[in-house]
Design an enzyme around this catalytic site. Sequence first.
Site, mmCIF file in Angstrom:
data_model
loop_
_atom_site.group_PDB
_atom_site.id
_atom_site.type_symbol
_atom_site.label_atom_id
_atom_site.label_comp_id
_atom_site.label_asym_id
_atom_site.label_seq_id
_atom_site.Cartn_x
_atom_site.Cartn_y
_atom_site.Cartn_z
ATOM 1 N N ASP A 217 0.829 -1.206 0.000
ATOM 2 C CA ASP A 217 0.000 0.000 0.000
ATOM 3 C C ASP A 217 0.868 1.263 0.000
ATOM 4 O OD1 ASP A 217 -2.875 0.874 0.427
ATOM 5 O OD2 ASP A 217 -1.939 1.904 2.123
ATOM 6 N N GLU A 267 14.193 -15.514 0.777
ATOM 7 C CA GLU A 267 14.465 -16.625 1.698
ATOM 8 C C GLU A 267 13.519 -17.787 1.418
ATOM 9 O OE1 GLU A 267 13.784 -14.954 5.558
ATOM 10 O OE2 GLU A 267 15.532 -13.628 5.429
HETATM 11 C C1 GLC Z 1 -4.162 2.992 -0.697
HETATM 12 C C2 GLC Z 1 -5.395 2.123 -0.595
HETATM 13 C C3 GLC Z 1 -6.543 2.977 -0.170
HETATM 14 C C4 GLC Z 1 -6.225 3.581 1.188
HETATM 15 C C5 GLC Z 1 -4.910 4.327 1.159
HETATM 16 C C6 GLC Z 1 -4.410 4.620 2.543
HETATM 17 O O1 GLC Z 1 -4.270 3.936 -1.699
HETATM 18 O O2 GLC Z 1 -5.614 1.470 -1.801
HETATM 19 O O3 GLC Z 1 -7.730 2.252 -0.111
HETATM 20 O O4 GLC Z 1 -7.241 4.448 1.570
HETATM 21 O O5 GLC Z 1 -3.900 3.588 0.537
HETATM 22 O O6 GLC Z 1 -4.001 3.434 3.164
#
Ligand code: GLC
Length: 562
Positions: A217, A267
């Site tokens: 993310d 790993e």
């Molecule tokens: C990313 C995710 C989104 C979230 C953001 C903060 O863009 O896809 O859904 O709100 O990160 O974590």
Amino acid sequence: MAEAVAEALGVEELAADDAWWRQAVVYQIYPRSFADSNGDGIGDLPGVASQVSYLRDLGVDAVWLSPFYPSALADGGYDVDDYRAVDPRIGTLEEFDDLVATLHRAGIRVVVDIVPNHTSNRHVWFREALAAPSGSAARDRYIFRRGRGPQGEEPPTDWTASFGGPAWEPVGDGDWYLHLFAPEQPDLNWANQQVRTDFLTTLRFWADRGVDGFRVDVAHMLAKDLSEPLPSQAELTAGGLPDGTHRLHDRDEVHEIYREWRAVFNEYHPPRTAVAEAWVPAHRRPRYASADGLGQAFNFDLLQADWDAAAFRRIIEENLELARASGASSTWVFSNHDVVRHATRYALPNGTDLRAWLLGGGVDPQPDKEQGLLRARAATLLALALPGSAYLYQGEELGLFEVADLPAEALQDPTWIRSNGTERGRDGCRVPLPWTASGPSFGFGEGAAHLPQPPEFAGHAVEAQAADPASTLAFYRRALAERRRLQTDESLEWDAERPDVVHFHRPGGWACVTNFGDTPVPLPSGRVVLASGPLDGVQLPPDTTAWLEPEGLLQERDDITD
Ligand code: GLC
Ligand code: CA
């Protein structure tokens, strides 16, 4: 442990393939909206497990599970309380292990979401940070700064957060913490060694349980230059520093972090994979996708493109080139949990301001749903013919549209509140799936769903589509099966360039042609394997893609198209 699990299940072939991800079809599951096993309105892990045969019949190679960790859901689960646990409302670790085993037995790999830019404000570290004094080691895991003004009553800078409102929150003693997303999502300090080490533990925790890969993310935001003086929001937005870098985004140091992660991935056998969610300019993407980094990166260019042949051609060319440069394969995405569903985007004129459209309840302009679905199917069939991996989002195989008229009181996305009701946010693509044409939540569960489903979902239900060869679901199943049969090495050759047409060839004589124009074009020679919409004799109608192969190959194929 992973090998032992795989062996016990008799899925050694999954374990043996190092390159499985390069041309995989990965299906994104937003767990709380997929299937609800106990009728509480929230999708859960046993719900996913109950639909493994659906996923197998669809023909996907892997699933990516959006966060299923304990969370107060301030941001749909992207506010994680504990990275090494399952939200008790949606399952247990044992149920997670069962799900992985069941998916593996069905030949489907598992990718989980890792959220490293921020924890939730309920994470034990953040609670420790709040209890500890200014300047303490506990606060150093996050980004605390003294406020301005005599008592620190002013935020350190005027920065704004992604979901609206200020990016700093006071904690009452003159310190403020940074949250580039919601206030419930304090940003971690990746210069802190404990933070780094702990994430390696988390990666091993899931890899040891047999997880095949990770979706990372906001991968481009972990490294930040917070040296004083801090710039103003205007300076930040103006596009960064004189040397072209930005204080908060896409800094080169971030790749030191991913090199450490890569060492952990390697790993394992096969090495664990990762895909970066990095909203960076295309030419910066190979850094994330390189073999000593995460290995692959999302390419959102088609998702952001107009319905336009020249734009598609340029994006495809550029991304295949970038993938070659990084040694990765490209990724293709039209929909995910953050954007308006592509059947709806293509139902609107090119260039529509989607935020304004959503704010008006999705009526101005009126979407042309027939055109939207036709184009969405054509776009998907085109992308499925490309070298690289395709990421599908749950519900697109049912031809779902964005639910643009959710009542304001049902909205969950923090954007809605944080923007003072000026941005509706992303709930419209997160409405739970319809499995049956009737029932309290169209078969999603025994009770009402956590986001209300519109009556039109009845016609999109799996049950309504499964037996209909003309349905979007049947189309996706055929497309994935044919892709599995036809997909070979990662090369592509363009056919002669024609306006409004994208036409390319893949090894083995397989060809893909899309008509973006508004008049029919002649179909190229060959046997039509599959088309995204009805064909008109020897013509390819507007908004339609067809796959063709040389006539002579007929005898070799399984009879799966009719
Ligand atoms: C990313 C995710 C989104 C979230 C953001 C903060 O863009 O896809 O859904 O709100 O990160 O974590
Ligand atoms: Ca449930």
